[in-house]
Design an enzyme around this catalytic site. Structure first.
Site, PDB file in Angstrom:
ATOM      1  N   LYS A   1       0.943   4.238   6.834  1.00 34.71           N
ATOM      2  CA  LYS A   1       0.397   5.113   6.136  1.00 34.71           C
ATOM      3  C   LYS A   1       0.973   6.495   6.086  1.00 34.71           C
ATOM      4  O   LYS A   1       1.526   6.960   7.156  1.00 34.71           O
ATOM      5  CB  LYS A   1      -1.187   5.163   6.092  1.00 34.71           C
ATOM      6  CG  LYS A   1      -2.037   4.050   6.010  1.00 34.71           C
ATOM      7  CD  LYS A   1      -2.073   2.936   4.806  1.00 34.71           C
ATOM      8  CE  LYS A   1      -2.737   1.702   4.892  1.00 34.71           C
ATOM      9  NZ  LYS A   1      -2.692   0.833   3.898  1.00 34.71           N
TER      10      LYS A   1
ATOM     11  N   SER B   1       0.657  -1.303   0.045  1.00 28.23           N
ATOM     12  CA  SER B   1      -0.127  -0.082   0.119  1.00 28.23           C
ATOM     13  C   SER B   1       0.847   1.388   0.015  1.00 28.23           C
ATOM     14  O   SER B   1       0.316   2.257  -0.367  1.00 28.23           O
ATOM     15  CB  SER B   1      -0.917   0.023   1.283  1.00 28.23           C
ATOM     16  OG  SER B   1      -0.297   0.164   2.344  1.00 28.23           O
TER      17      SER B   1
END
Length: 248
Positions: A132, A59
């Site tokens: 993230k 990701s």
């Protein structure tokens, strides 16, 4: 050789044996002390200063590649504030990760893994955490996408060089959204925008996709392994220039 000479030599050898044994014992004691101190220092560093994690997914590509190891500064957010653009490691806020079944390990392997985790050289709980990039801080209005396919924060369009998009795609998010980040929370997104289950795709969870700042373990500061990927991690302050003024 006289009997007296042999006697003297035997006495000297006899007296040297305990002395040699005592030296060996002192040496082993010093090694043990050094080892214990090193373990305790490593534990304290891991607990309060820095910690290692590995990247379990794609990701954050190309900033972070799956199976990269990163060093995380745990003084963030306790002593240093989180900033937009920071790459942060955080505990699952609830419902982001699927339930994981613990794998059985041989006792020796489990013991070694526990010790390495204790001193911060292993991160067996990496799969229970997420990595993230912070896009929105408390009070920010985050919107995507404008006519150019950009995301805006407080009305300021972002030119995001860290974002990875599929070939030919210019829109930085497949799906449009508009959110206002609540107090003590963050809006986070992966750099691999079309392959990241981030805040956008967790809005059905109890916290609506927002991450409590209390869940943040720390800010990722460097890729430590493999050596070919070694680099400091930038938070790109120029990307978010003017965003604070836009909130006023």
């Amino acid at each position: 050789m006289t009997e007296d000479t042999r006697t003297t030599r035997d006495e000297r050898a006899t007296s040297e044996t305990p002395s040699r044994r005592r030296s060996v014992l002192l040496f082993l004691r010093d090694l043990l002390v050094i080892f214990v101190v090193a373990v305790l220092v490593s534990f304290l560093i891991k607990t309060f200063l820095i910690r290692s994690f590995f990247i379990p997914s794609q990701s954050m590509e190309q900033t972070l590649v799956q199976d990269d190891r990163i060093i995380v500064n745990q003084l963030v957010p306790e002593l240093a504030a989180i900033e937009r653009g920071d790459v942060v490691v955080f505990k699952d806020p609830g419902g982001w990760l699927p339930a994981r079944v613990e794998e059985e390990q041989p006792p020796v392997v489990a013991a070694v893994d526990w010790f390495l985790a204790f001193v911060g050289l292993s991160a067996p709980d990496s799969n229970d955490h997420l990595v993230k990039r912070v896009i929105g801080l408390p009070g920010d209005t985050v919107v995507c996408c404008n006519a150019l396919g950009q995301m805006t924060v407080n009305g300021v369009p972002l030119d995001e060089p860290y974002v990875a998009l599929p070939p030919g795609e210019t829109k930085v998010s497949r799906d449009d959204f508009e959110v206002v980040v609540p107090e003590d929370s963050l809006w986070v997104m992966g750099d691999n925008r079309y392959n990241s289950k981030d805040s956008r795709y967790n809005t059905e969870t109890p916290l609506k996709g927002f991450v409590p700042t209390d869940n943040v373990v720390g800010r990722a500061v460097v890729v430590s392994w493999p050596i070919s990927h070694w680099t400091f991690l930038d938070n790109y302050p120029e990307v978010f220039a003017g965003v604070d003024e836009g909130a006023e």
